[in-house]
Structure formats: C-alpha cells, structure tokens
Design an enzyme around this catalytic site. Structure first.
Site, PDB file in Angstrom:
ATOM      1  N   TYR A   1      -6.619  16.446  -9.831  1.00 24.34           N
ATOM      2  CA  TYR A   1      -5.894  15.636 -10.807  1.00 24.34           C
ATOM      3  C   TYR A   1      -4.798  16.454 -11.481  1.00 24.34           C
ATOM      4  CZ  TYR A   1      -5.059  12.575 -14.834  1.00 24.34           C
ATOM      5  OH  TYR A   1      -4.474  11.772 -15.783  1.00 24.34           O
TER       6      TYR A   1
ATOM      7  N   SER B   1       0.438  12.782 -17.422  1.00 21.27           N
ATOM      8  CA  SER B   1      -0.499  12.973 -18.528  1.00 21.27           C
ATOM      9  C   SER B   1      -0.577  14.437 -18.920  1.00 21.27           C
ATOM     10  CB  SER B   1      -1.894  12.466 -18.151  1.00 21.27           C
ATOM     11  OG  SER B   1      -2.638  13.442 -17.456  1.00 21.27           O
TER      12      SER B   1
ATOM     13  N   ASP C   1       0.866  -1.170   0.000  1.00 24.78           N
ATOM     14  CA  ASP C   1       0.000   0.000   0.000  1.00 24.78           C
ATOM     15  C   ASP C   1       0.909   1.228   0.000  1.00 24.78           C
ATOM     16  OD1 ASP C   1      -1.721   2.097   0.456  1.00 24.78           O
ATOM     17  OD2 ASP C   1      -2.751   1.154   2.141  1.00 24.78           O
TER      18      ASP C   1
ATOM     19  N   LYS D   1      -0.564  15.829 -11.403  1.00 24.96           N
ATOM     20  CA  LYS D   1       0.254  15.575 -12.589  1.00 24.96           C
ATOM     21  C   LYS D   1       1.304  16.673 -12.788  1.00 24.96           C
ATOM     22  CE  LYS D   1      -1.795  11.769 -13.401  1.00 24.96           C
ATOM     23  NZ  LYS D   1      -1.120  10.518 -12.962  1.00 24.96           N
TER      24      LYS D   1
ATOM     25  N   THR E   1      -7.167   0.263 -20.913  1.00 24.58           N
ATOM     26  CA  THR E   1      -7.050  -0.470 -19.656  1.00 24.58           C
ATOM     27  C   THR E   1      -8.404  -1.048 -19.238  1.00 24.58           C
ATOM     28  OG1 THR E   1      -7.563   1.474 -18.315  1.00 24.58           O
ATOM     29  CG2 THR E   1      -5.237   1.125 -18.903  1.00 24.58           C
TER      30      THR E   1
END
Length: 293
Positions: free
Chosen positions: A170, A158, A75, A174, A205
């Site tokens: 997000y 990304s 983890d 990144k 995916t």
C-alpha cells in the site's frame, strides 16, 4: 443555472473507480457544479460486488446533482478497455478537462494485522489497479489535454505515502503516484496542463462503514470517526482546484485535501472543516528541483 454551474457546464471529467467510495463522492461533487462526468468501474449493476454501488447508479446520481453522468463499465487492469474509454470521450466530447485517478484494488486482507510476508501475494494487485492504472489513464488523458492546451490530472492518495499504513504494498503504491504527479507535471507544464496528488483523510465510505462494524476496528479508529470526511469533500476540493487561477503554480505537488480546502474556502457537505493529519501522520514529500533528462 447559477454562476458556478455556468463556468463548469462545458467541462468534461473522467473519474475512475467511481462505483462507490471516494470515486463516487468525487463524481457527485463534480456533478453538483455542472460538469459532464464519465464514471468508470467494474460494477455494472447492484450486486456485482460485495459492497453496494454501480457505475450506472453513480452516473444517475451525478445527473440528479446537476451535471451529466455517463456510466462506462471499465476494468482498469485491461489497457484495451482504458484506451476505448478515452477514445469514447474524445469522440463524444472532443475535449477532457479533468482526470481523477481513483481506481484501486483494495484486497480484503489490507487492514489485517501481521507482517507483509504473512499476507497473500495478491496484495500486489493494488499496484496494478492503482499505481499502474493511474499511469495508463494519465497517458491517454495527457494526449487529449496537451493538444487542447489545458487540463488537470489528479491522483487520489493518502498519508500512507510517508508513514507506515497497511504495509509496504500500500505504501509503495501511494508513494509512487505522488512522485508520478511531480514528474508528470514537469512534462505537462509547457502544454498548460497540471498534475497533482491529493491526500484524502478518513472517508465515510461504504467500505469504512462496513469495517467499523468490527468492534476492534471501531476502537482503533475511534478518535478519527468524529472527523471523517464525506466522500464528496475531496471532490469539492478538486472542483475548486480546477477553477483556481493559481492552478499551474500548484502543479507537481502533493496536497492534503483538508488544507487545500481551507485555503480555497471549501467545506464539507455538513459545513464542517475536516482536519489535517499532518502532525500525526506526516507532511507531503518535497522533491528535488534537479532535472535529469
């Protein structure tokens, strides 16, 4: 054993977040050229997560591909477990040539429409297992690599680093790992170790396949579906980068996997050359050369 496999047979990699998705694909691509790959994730067995996959299944697939897969349940929100992972690599292998930081929490609400304040605060989990976990794993890996005088650290990232994509949590995550690659490269350069960030395209995916079952999502991404990358493609690019004589010149930069693949002569598993989305989504950042110590 072919020439490529011989070159990689003594090299050791850690790929985080490899139960499924990009991490699994990267691990398989590295196994295909003969690396020993430690694959990490929380899914110990099938059914531990909503999506299919486990670290043991990935490790077995790496071995079947031609490398040596080693499953480690880890983890990446738990620093003690991460420390134990790298201690094990040091004990069992005595070296580490490649770290691919791919582990990232993906909240179910990530792609839901609406402003950030209407989404739950646990969206910030992707900064813990993502931005922070990349730093922690790199901290451990850098110690091994600097001591041996070689190595490569890759952060998977990304276009969301520079365009609006899924909201500010997000995007911040990144953008942060991109900048970390730049700054880590400065510290690592005297030791012959490289660090880069790699922008991946839309990957086919398990998560993507499930999302595309929603008609609205299928409509939204219709133009990109035909050009999706296999999860193995970024791994193929990383393998070529690891073997690139110009690796240190590339260190500290953010690269688009499609563009780097074209330059290094890497195609996808079906022979296609995935497209770059530079013109549509933005170019990698160019950082100042100023140094303040």
């Amino acid at each position: 054993m072919n020439t490529t496999t011989q070159r990689f047979a003594t090299r050791v990699a850690v790929v985080t977040g490899a139960s499924r998705g990009a991490g699994k694909g990267i691990a398989l691509a590295l196994g295909a050229v003969g690396l020993t790959v430690y694959v990490t994730g929380r899914s110990q067995r099938e059914g531990d997560a909503a999506l299919p996959g486990s670290v043991q299944a990935t490790a077995d697939a790496v071995t079947q591909a031609g490398g040596q897969g080693i499953a480690v349940v880890c983890d990446h929100a738990d620093d003690a477990q991460v420390a134990a992972l790298f201690e094990r690599v040091q004990l069992e292998q005595g070296r580490l040539d490649l770290l691919v930081n791919n582990a990232c929490t993906i909240p179910d609400e990530l792609t839901q429409p609406g402003p950030f304040w209407e989404k739950p605060l646990h969206m910030l989990d992707l900064l813990n297992v993502g931005m922070r976990s990349h730093y922690v794993a790199s901290w451990h890996a850098a110690r091994l690599m600097a001591a041996q005088g070689s190595g490569l650290i890759v952060h998977t990232s990304s276009y969301g680093s520079v365009c609006y994509m899924h909201g500010p949590a997000y995007g911040a995550g990144k953008a942060a790992v991109d900048k970390m690659a730049h700054d880590m490269a400065f510290d690592l350069r005297p030791h012959g170790v490289a660090a880069v960030s790699l922008w991946m395209g839309l990957l086919r995916t398990e998560r993507t396949e499930r999302a595309l079952q929603d008609p609205e999502m299928a409509r939204k991404y219709a133009a990109s579906v035909a050009h999706m990358e296999s999860p193995q493609f970024p791994g193929r690019v990383i393998a070529a980068l690891l073997d690139d004589p110009a690796l240190m010149k590339r260190s500290g930069k953010v690269w688009i996997d499609a563009e780097l693949g074209l330059e290094l002569g890497v195609s996808d598993i079906d022979g296609r050359q995935p497209p770059s989305y530079r013109n549509a989504l933005g170019a990698p950042p160019v950082y100042s050369r100023a140094i303040v110590e």
